[in-house]
Design a protein around this motif. Structure first.
Motif, PDB file in Angstrom:
ATOM      1  N   LEU A  85      -9.373  -7.040  34.142  1.00  0.00           N
ATOM      2  CA  LEU A  85      -9.947  -6.560  32.890  1.00  0.00           C
ATOM      3  C   LEU A  85     -11.341  -7.138  32.657  1.00  0.00           C
ATOM      4  CD1 LEU A  85      -6.865  -6.693  30.496  1.00  0.00           C
ATOM      5  CD2 LEU A  85      -8.185  -4.649  31.080  1.00  0.00           C
ATOM      6  N   GLU A 102      -3.379   0.493  36.582  1.00  0.00           N
ATOM      7  CA  GLU A 102      -2.998   0.071  35.239  1.00  0.00           C
ATOM      8  C   GLU A 102      -3.766   0.836  34.156  1.00  0.00           C
ATOM      9  OE1 GLU A 102      -0.716  -2.090  34.005  1.00  0.00           O
ATOM     10  OE2 GLU A 102       0.110  -2.244  36.034  1.00  0.00           O
ATOM     11  N   GLU A 104      -4.188   0.075  30.992  1.00  0.00           N
ATOM     12  CA  GLU A 104      -5.032  -0.783  30.171  1.00  0.00           C
ATOM     13  C   GLU A 104      -6.360  -1.069  30.864  1.00  0.00           C
ATOM     14  OE1 GLU A 104      -4.933  -5.084  27.811  1.00  0.00           O
ATOM     15  OE2 GLU A 104      -3.183  -4.418  28.943  1.00  0.00           O
ATOM     16  N   THR A 105      -6.301  -1.303  32.172  1.00  0.00           N
ATOM     17  CA  THR A 105      -7.532  -1.550  32.928  1.00  0.00           C
ATOM     18  C   THR A 105      -8.418  -0.317  32.941  1.00  0.00           C
ATOM     19  OG1 THR A 105      -6.362  -3.131  34.324  1.00  0.00           O
ATOM     20  CG2 THR A 105      -8.458  -2.287  35.145  1.00  0.00           C
ATOM     21  N   ARG A 107      -8.548   2.019  30.708  1.00  0.00           N
ATOM     22  CA  ARG A 107      -9.159   2.164  29.380  1.00  0.00           C
ATOM     23  C   ARG A 107     -10.394   1.265  29.259  1.00  0.00           C
ATOM     24  NH1 ARG A 107      -3.319   1.830  26.584  1.00  0.00           N
ATOM     25  NH2 ARG A 107      -2.771   4.044  26.551  1.00  0.00           N
ATOM     26  N   ALA A 108     -10.285   0.049  29.801  1.00  0.00           N
ATOM     27  CA  ALA A 108     -11.438  -0.862  29.782  1.00  0.00           C
ATOM     28  C   ALA A 108     -12.580  -0.305  30.623  1.00  0.00           C
ATOM     29  CB  ALA A 108     -11.024  -2.240  30.287  1.00  0.00           C
ATOM     30  N   THR A 144       0.299   9.561  34.633  1.00  0.00           N
ATOM     31  CA  THR A 144      -0.887   8.709  34.509  1.00  0.00           C
ATOM     32  C   THR A 144      -2.131   9.449  34.982  1.00  0.00           C
ATOM     33  OG1 THR A 144       0.458   6.722  34.827  1.00  0.00           O
ATOM     34  CG2 THR A 144      -1.914   6.490  35.151  1.00  0.00           C
TER      35      THR A 144
END
Length: 292
Positions: A85, A102, A104-105, A107-108, A144
């Motif tokens: 991240l 991932e 979340e990654t 999105r970052a 995904t």
């Protein structure tokens, strides 16, 4: 006077290896990426791969890709390691493409790409049983991929990929790579376009490709070892490709002790110098191990 150990690099051999492999891949509809990490991205070797015709350079180490960007080389860069991240901004800056799994990654990465005013390419990774990185469940993998396509506006779903013969030693086969191929086709059906890349592993997938067993949907491999020291092909006879040579890198050292000793230590045994308990096979008297 030479100082040892000494690494000799033959750029001509490496360039010839790379050219042969590129030709064999392209004959079969596969456009490979060249992996730099195995030789620490030494510029002389990196440039030999470019001279052979590679269009994308890949590494798990961001400084390697930073050097490619700084040199102004006319190639794409691929980040091979799933990003942390904390690396999102650097990945977007240094990598044209990255491997990811991932949400979340990603999105970052999407936020970092928006800040940098770029569109970042993502290859979504599928775990086919080697248990390295990637999404294990097929349905989650497809969902995904669709999420990336529809919701992350600063990312482009560039492709799908997998890693084999790594953590779990799982050999690439027509059966396991067909799972990736099938998932890629389902993704394409839902998003309404073709993926640029369906990446079926690395050097260890070349024998399957050469035998004609590679699923047709697989159009990319990430090749490192075979370009530089294709030992597995030549010495083990797994994939004889005429013209390849292991003489691209030659490590030379001086012998400082030689003789015959028992192969089993004598006395009460504990841990070795690395803190490990080791089982020693008694093979009688043999030439001693030579320590550089």
């Amino acid at each position: 006077m030479n100082r040892y150990p000494l690494l000799e690099i033959d750029r001509n051999v490496i360039r010839r290896n790379a050219g042969i492999l590129l030709r064999e891949c392209r004959k079969r509809g596969v456009e490979p990426f060249a992996v730099l990490k195995g030789f620490n991205a030494i510029p002389e070797i990196r440039d030999a791969l470019l001279e052979a015709g590679y269009k994308t350079l890949a590494s798990s180490r961001l400084p390697h890709l930073a050097a490619v960007k700084e040199a102004g080389l006319p190639v794409k860069t691929l980040g091979l390691r799933i990003p942390m991240l904390s690396e999102a901004a650097d990945v977007v800056k240094l990598c044209d493409i990255s491997l990811n799994s991932e949400i979340e990654t990603m999105r970052a990465l999407d936020r970092a790409a928006e800040t940098a005013d770029v569109v970042h390419n993502v290859i979504l990774m599928r775990d086919l049983g080697d248990l390295r990185e990637g999404i294990f469940d097929s349905r989650e993998f497809i969902e995904t991929a669709v999420y990336i396509e529809r919701e992350l506006k600063n990312l482009r779903l560039y492709g799908a990929g997998t890693n084999l013969t790594c953590y779990g030693s799982v050999i690439p086969t027509a059966e396991n790579l067909s799972l990736l191929s099938a998932d890629a086709m389902k993704i394409e059906e839902v998003i309404g376009r073709e993926l640029e890349v369906v990446s079926g592993g690395g050097t260890t997938s070349i024998p399957l490709m050469m035998s004609g067993g590679m699923p047709k949907k697989i159009n990319n491999l990430r090749i490192g070892e075979a370009n530089v020291v294709p030992c597995d092909f030549i010495e083990r006879g797994q994939c004889p490709i005429e013209g390849l040579s292991n003489r691209g890198l030659v490590l030379k050292a001086e012998i400082i002790e030689i003789g015959e000793k028992p192969t089993h230590p004598i006395g009460k045994l504990g841990t070795n110098c690395f803190g490990s308990y080791v089982h020693y096979e008694d093979r009688g008297v043999a030439a001693a191990r030579c320590w550089p």
